[in-house]
Write an enzyme that holds these catalytic residues in place. Structure first.
Site, PDB file in Angstrom:
ATOM      1  CG  ASN A 134      -1.926   1.135   1.162  1.00 29.73           C
ATOM      2  OD1 ASN A 134      -2.951   1.008   0.498  1.00 29.73           O
ATOM      3  ND2 ASN A 134      -1.651   2.258   1.814  1.00 29.73           N
TER       4      ASN A 134
ATOM      5  CD  GLU B  77      -2.118   2.377  -3.340  1.00 27.32           C
ATOM      6  OE1 GLU B  77      -1.349   1.410  -3.160  1.00 27.32           O
ATOM      7  OE2 GLU B  77      -3.076   2.633  -2.587  1.00 27.32           O
TER       8      GLU B  77
ATOM      9  CG  ASP C 235      -4.325  18.835   5.802  1.00 26.21           C
ATOM     10  OD1 ASP C 235      -4.156  18.883   4.582  1.00 26.21           O
ATOM     11  OD2 ASP C 235      -4.047  17.822   6.464  1.00 26.21           O
TER      12      ASP C 235
HETATM   13  C1  LIG Z   1      -0.783  15.791  -0.562  1.00 25.33           C
HETATM   14  C2  LIG Z   1      -1.606  14.775   0.144  1.00 25.33           C
HETATM   15  C3  LIG Z   1      -1.515  14.651   1.512  1.00 25.33           C
HETATM   16  C4  LIG Z   1      -2.242  13.681   2.191  1.00 25.33           C
HETATM   17  N1  LIG Z   1      -2.095  13.564   3.532  1.00 25.33           N
HETATM   18  C5  LIG Z   1      -2.732  12.550   4.183  1.00 25.33           C
HETATM   19  C6  LIG Z   1      -2.522  12.338   5.586  1.00 25.33           C
HETATM   20  O1  LIG Z   1      -1.802  13.090   6.240  1.00 25.33           O
HETATM   21  N2  LIG Z   1      -3.149  11.297   6.172  1.00 25.33           N
HETATM   22  C7  LIG Z   1      -3.964  10.456   5.481  1.00 25.33           C
HETATM   23  O2  LIG Z   1      -4.466   9.496   6.064  1.00 25.33           O
HETATM   24  N3  LIG Z   1      -4.210  10.651   4.165  1.00 25.33           N
HETATM   25  C8  LIG Z   1      -3.602  11.658   3.507  1.00 25.33           C
HETATM   26  N4  LIG Z   1      -3.810  11.873   2.169  1.00 25.33           N
HETATM   27  C9  LIG Z   1      -4.773  11.037   1.466  1.00 25.33           C
HETATM   28  C10 LIG Z   1      -4.238   9.696   1.120  1.00 25.33           C
HETATM   29  O3  LIG Z   1      -2.931   9.683   0.639  1.00 25.33           O
HETATM   30  C11 LIG Z   1      -5.080   9.158   0.014  1.00 25.33           C
HETATM   31  O4  LIG Z   1      -6.428   9.222   0.351  1.00 25.33           O
HETATM   32  C12 LIG Z   1      -4.723   7.741  -0.278  1.00 25.33           C
HETATM   33  O5  LIG Z   1      -5.311   7.445  -1.475  1.00 25.33           O
HETATM   34  C13 LIG Z   1      -5.224   6.757   0.743  1.00 25.33           C
HETATM   35  O6  LIG Z   1      -5.077   5.509   0.151  1.00 25.33           O
HETATM   36  P1  LIG Z   1      -5.430   4.153   0.912  1.00 25.33           P
HETATM   37  O7  LIG Z   1      -6.882   4.252   1.293  1.00 25.33           O
HETATM   38  O8  LIG Z   1      -5.154   3.097  -0.078  1.00 25.33           O
HETATM   39  O9  LIG Z   1      -4.512   4.113   2.094  1.00 25.33           O
HETATM   40  C14 LIG Z   1      -3.116  12.849   1.470  1.00 25.33           C
HETATM   41  C15 LIG Z   1      -3.222  12.985   0.101  1.00 25.33           C
HETATM   42  C16 LIG Z   1      -2.478  13.942  -0.565  1.00 25.33           C
HETATM   43  C17 LIG Z   1      -2.599  14.059  -2.041  1.00 25.33           C
END
Ligand SMILES: Cc1cc2nc3c(=O)[nH]c(=O)nc-3n(C[C@H](O)[C@H](O)[C@H](O)COP(=O)(O)O)c2cc1C
Length: 427
Positions: free
Chosen positions: A140, A201, A247
């Site tokens: 992941n 991903e 944020d």
């Molecule tokens: C710039 C950026 C910052 C992010 N920061 C966070 C974060 O601090 N914590 C979090 O849980 N998701 C954060 N996200 C969202 C996750 O990276 C995103 O939803 C990801 O697709 C989650 O994937 P998953 O559900 O497969 O883990 C961020 C996304 C971006 C683009």
């Protein structure tokens, strides 16, 4: 393709803002990145961090992604949808530039991590992509902001029930992690996506552009061979205060406890470039919103013909969407609203429009609401839905999914009505 290719392209196109005067990552760089929002900014001299450069804004316009992926901006949604459904596992190579220098020790205070506001909890890694291995679902890869606590440790923000959080909850001991900072646009996009559990991903990134990976030095993980900086370590079950932090919504996200990440090894390129990302600005907005457009498109296409989806910047590029459909039956507007909410779990408000309304133009969308929508007939309101942790108006309880109300506006021409009465007369 890597971060340096994007810098070269921006320089060649005359878009790069190159700051040659010394700039301080502690409160000094964020105002400059903000001032040039929409353009890449390269800091050549970083106060207190000799040998480092800092870049931000490489992903701050749809056109930059389109150029990197060699498609017109309007076709990005289809390119992403294709990569999402046809991922290609990345090739493993023996070595890569990300390991040109292996630091003899670990000292996170020697990295030029930015502090944006004096009232943020501290210096934050904001463009770091965490790679972990879930025992059931495999690799992941996702963004998580990291608050530097000291020379070896961060506190991480893991939104509940997302891939990294789920894997950590399952693991009895520490969970090996690698943080990659300084990545190509396809990698940034892929890491922002939430494909179904089990879909890698990095295979999506590799479907967008060749993305080789290399084995880490101290953890059983692979990282992006061409990334600028890798922090290898462990996500632990210890927690520390994380936040406050301005944020995506440009409001203050409150302090919570987050898991501690301990770093055991730092590797980087010989002349590393640290990638920064200013929350709430165009780069963050695009990375959050754009990957959701194909997932909403796919969900809406299951109930009617969806032509396009725009996640809109006014809605923080996360909470609002405009869905454009070709309506072929009386209930398709409402069905599209429900499907859009399934396609993006954090979506709060959605407007459905017809093919003759440009979903990217807020004035046209408002015109469709003004001329085609009746609140007592075309409004859908849902209460106590799972929603975004980033919305200050939602209901937030520690350790639980945030709750929100949701609203959908069907601003399509009413079924059976005389179409000519609803068409815009254009000169
Ligand atoms: C710039 C950026 C910052 C992010 N920061 C966070 C974060 O601090 N914590 C979090 O849980 N998701 C954060 N996200 C969202 C996750 O990276 C995103 O939803 C990801 O697709 C989650 O994937 P998953 O559900 O497969 O883990 C961020 C996304 C971006 C683009």
């Amino acid at each position: 393709m890597n971060l340096r290719d994007s810098i070269c392209r921006a320089r060649a196109d005359g878009r790069l803002v190159e700051v040659t005067a010394p700039a301080n990552p502690d409160l000094g760089m964020a105002p400059l990145i903000h001032r040039h929002d929409g353009r890449p900014v390269l800091f050549d001299r970083v106060t207190g961090y000799p040998g480092w450069r800092v870049v931000a804004g490489l992903a701050s316009a749809r056109e930059y992604f389109a150029a990197a992926l060699d498609v017109p901006p309007a076709e990005l949604i289809y390119k992403l949808a294709d990569a999402l459904t046809n991922p290609v596992p990345p090739p493993v190579v023996g070595d890569g530039p990300c390991q040109e220098t292996v630091e003899p020790g670990v000292d996170l205070t020697r990295l030029p991590i930015l502090r944006h506001f004096s009232f943020d909890g501290g210096p934050y890694v904001t463009a770091g992509i965490l790679v972990i291995d879930d025992p059931n679902y495999g690799r992941n890869v996702s963004f998580h902001r990291l608050l530097r606590l000291d020379g070896r440790r961060f506190a991480a923000r893991l939104v509940e029930k997302r891939g990294t959080d789920t894997a950590l909850r399952k693991s009895l001991g520490d969970l090996p992690v690698a943080v990659c900072i300084g990545n190509s646009l396809p990698v940034l996009l892929a890491a922002s996506m939430s494909p179904p559990m089990g879909v890698d991903e990095l295979a999506i990134a590799n479907a967008l552009a060749p993305t080789p990976v290399v084995p880490c030095r101290t953890v059983p993980l692979h990282v992006l061979a061409e990334t600028e900086l890798v922090l290898e370590g462990r996500l632990t079950h210890a927690t520390a205060p994380e936040g406050p932090f301005v944020d995506l919504t440009e409001t203050m996200d409150f302090a919570r406890r987050g898991p501690v990440v301990e770093i055991d090894r730092i590797t980087h390129r010989h002349d590393p470039i640290y990638q920064a990302l200013l929350p709430g600005k165009l780069e963050h907005k695009l990375l959050m919103g754009m990957p959701k457009e194909p997932t909403i498109l796919a969900a809406v296409n299951q109930v009617c013909r969806c032509i396009n989806v725009a996640i809109t910047p006014g809605g923080t590029s996360w909470l609002h969407a405009v869905v454009q459909i070709e309506k072929r039956g009386p209930d398709e507007g409402r069905a599209a609203i429900q499907a859009a909410f399934r396609g993006h779990g954090s979506l709060k408000h959605v407007v459905v429009v017809d093919a003759d309304v440009n979903p990217y133009d807020p004035a046209e969308v408002e015109w469709a609401i003004a001329t085609r929508f009746q609140a007592d007939r075309d409004l859908v309101v849902l209460t106590d839905q799972p929603g975004s942790s980033l919305d200050p108006s939602g209901t937030h309880r520690a350790g639980e999914k945030s709750l929100t109300a949701k609203m959908g506006l069907d601003a399509t021409i009413p079924w059976g009505a005389e179409r000519s009465a609803f068409e815009k007369i254009r000169l």
